[in-house]
Design an enzyme around this catalytic site. Structure first.
Site, PDB file in Angstrom:
ATOM      1  N   ARG A 144      38.861  44.702  56.787  1.00 33.78           N
ATOM      2  CA  ARG A 144      38.957  43.775  57.921  1.00 33.78           C
ATOM      3  C   ARG A 144      39.785  42.560  57.517  1.00 33.78           C
ATOM      4  NH1 ARG A 144      34.635  40.557  61.875  1.00 33.78           N
ATOM      5  NH2 ARG A 144      35.256  41.716  63.721  1.00 33.78           N
TER       6      ARG A 144
ATOM      7  N   GLY B  11      31.955  42.854  69.977  1.00 36.72           N
ATOM      8  CA  GLY B  11      30.903  42.170  69.252  1.00 36.72           C
ATOM      9  C   GLY B  11      29.770  41.735  70.153  1.00 36.72           C
ATOM     10  N   ARG B  12      29.852  40.514  70.658  1.00 39.76           N
ATOM     11  CA  ARG B  12      28.749  39.941  71.440  1.00 39.76           C
ATOM     12  C   ARG B  12      28.272  40.801  72.606  1.00 39.76           C
ATOM     13  NH1 ARG B  12      29.305  33.323  71.511  1.00 39.76           N
ATOM     14  NH2 ARG B  12      29.522  33.079  69.265  1.00 39.76           N
TER      15      ARG B  12
ATOM     16  N   TYR C  92      35.668  34.541  53.645  1.00 45.58           N
ATOM     17  CA  TYR C  92      34.808  34.952  52.537  1.00 45.58           C
ATOM     18  C   TYR C  92      35.652  35.311  51.306  1.00 45.58           C
ATOM     19  CZ  TYR C  92      31.574  34.839  56.395  1.00 45.58           C
ATOM     20  OH  TYR C  92      30.854  34.422  57.490  1.00 45.58           O
TER      21      TYR C  92
ATOM     22  N   GLN D 235      29.786  47.208  56.124  1.00 47.61           N
ATOM     23  CA  GLN D 235      30.778  46.194  55.776  1.00 47.61           C
ATOM     24  C   GLN D 235      30.333  45.473  54.509  1.00 47.61           C
ATOM     25  OE1 GLN D 235      31.196  42.197  57.573  1.00 47.61           O
ATOM     26  NE2 GLN D 235      33.145  42.938  58.380  1.00 47.61           N
TER      27      GLN D 235
END
Length: 362
Positions: free
Chosen positions: A228, A318-319, A181, A99
């Site tokens: 993304r 994810g987590r 971002y 990424q």
């Protein structure tokens, strides 16, 4: 027994995946000196049963190294460091995409090389603070508004980083246009108050993202390029604005024209962020004909339902991958998931809370 679509193979652009489970990108801050290392290779290798791994955010430029200890992929040492990870993933039959994350205004000078600049579409300071190893939490600073030359240079950095990704052995790249971002900063009229070609209208605010995606796709192949997005996301001080739906309607149609491999939609509502309307997910799905990945608080069962409904082709977790390195095997065998998760160790510098979570023992 039920046959789960989640465990079936899928082709993603030019990449053959062994299952539809994606390990989502998660910043983990273990790249000492911004160089990928053996510890990171071990971490990803432990999770190589995923159909696809998307790495943590990796900067295409010294100007994008906003966080402490995040990796880059803009010099030879970083490329060689990443080869350690890609080699072990491929040895285990896995696939891995890097990424590309330019942090933009979500940065602090203490985390960055001396010659670098904190760049953004406009001189709009983000609310909040950034961790620095030197002085702890520090307020964000007012970024430098990018000149046309800065914009051109940033595009060339994305191209070079994408080419470096292939040299490093990655199967493709994901452009991080989410979570506040640099790329998303151009999309929002809150962070982008420019006039002229790259500001104002929806079309102008999407221009930089589309140009970067087109340039990267041309450089390494559209079948190796993904992106993304986080519509309605509020991470990194990105408030909602009236044109959100119009922005992502237009953007997804333009990305479809580029014929890139995938769109990866992230929804942080499971972690307390505002809900992302199902309608926007369906709209993007309708506009974009290639692969869709969705991410955000999914379980094995809810992921399967999302696949069966046609909303998505792949589901990212994810987590759960942090404290369940064998998440795929736990799903396949109906083994319980570990609930031991130390959030205090998410962004520290060593193996604790990183590579020391145990595999399931029968």
């Amino acid at each position: 027994m039920k046959t789960y679509e989640l465990f079936t193979p899928k082709k993603l652009g030019s990449i053959d995946l062994k299952n539809r489970i994606v390990m989502a990108p998660m910043t983990r801050c273990r790249a000492i000196g911004n160089v990928p290392n053996e510890l990171m290779a071990k971490y990803y290798n432990q999770r190589s049963s995923a159909g696809l791994i998307i790495t943590e955010g990796t900067s295409p430029s010294p100007n994008g190294l906003g966080y402490a200890r995040i990796p880059g992929i803009f010099n030879a040492e970083q490329v060689e460091g990443w080869k350690k990870t890609t080699a072990v993933i491929h040895k285990n039959g896995g696939k891995i995409i890097v990424q590309l994350m330019h942090s933009g205004r979500i940065s602090h000078p203490l985390n960055m090389p001396k010659e670098s600049l904190i760049l953004a579409p406009s001189q709009v300071k983000a609310a909040g603070q950034m961790w620095t190893d030197a002085n702890g939490l520090q307020d964000f600073v007012v970024p430098n508004e990018m000149t046309r030359q800065d914009i051109l240079h940033a595009k060339t950095e994305y191209i070079s980083a994408a080419e470096n990704a292939l040299f490093a052995g990655f199967d493709g790249v994901e452009l991080h246009a989410a979570n506040g971002y640099l790329l998303e900063e151009f999309l929002s009229p809150v962070s982008n108050i420019r006039t002229g070609d790259y500001g104002g209208s929806v079309e102008n605010r999407c221009k930089f993202v589309i140009e970067v995606a087109a340039a990267v796709a041309q450089a390494i192949g559209k079948e190796k390029t993904g992106i993304r997005l986080s519509p309605y996301g509020v991470a990194s001080d990105m408030p909602h604005y009236p044109e959100i739906e119009a922005t992502y309607d237009y953007l997804s149609k333009e990305l479809n024209k580029l014929d890139i491999a995938y769109i990866h939609l992230v929804d942080h509502s499971a972690m307390g962020a505002p809900d992302v309307p199902l309608e926007i997910k369906k709209l993007i799905r309708q506009n974009f004909k290639n692969t869709m990945i969705i991410c955000g608080g999914y379980t094995k069962e809810s992921a399967e339902l999302a696949l069966e409904s046609g909303l998505t082709d792949l589901v990212a977790f994810g987590r759960p991958f942090i404290n369940n390195p064998d998440l795929v095997e736990r799903f396949q065998n109906d083994w319980p998931l570990s609930e031991e998760l130390d959030m205090d160790l998410f962004y520290t510098a060593d193996e604790k809370g990183y590579t020391d979570y145990p595999f399931y023992k029968i």
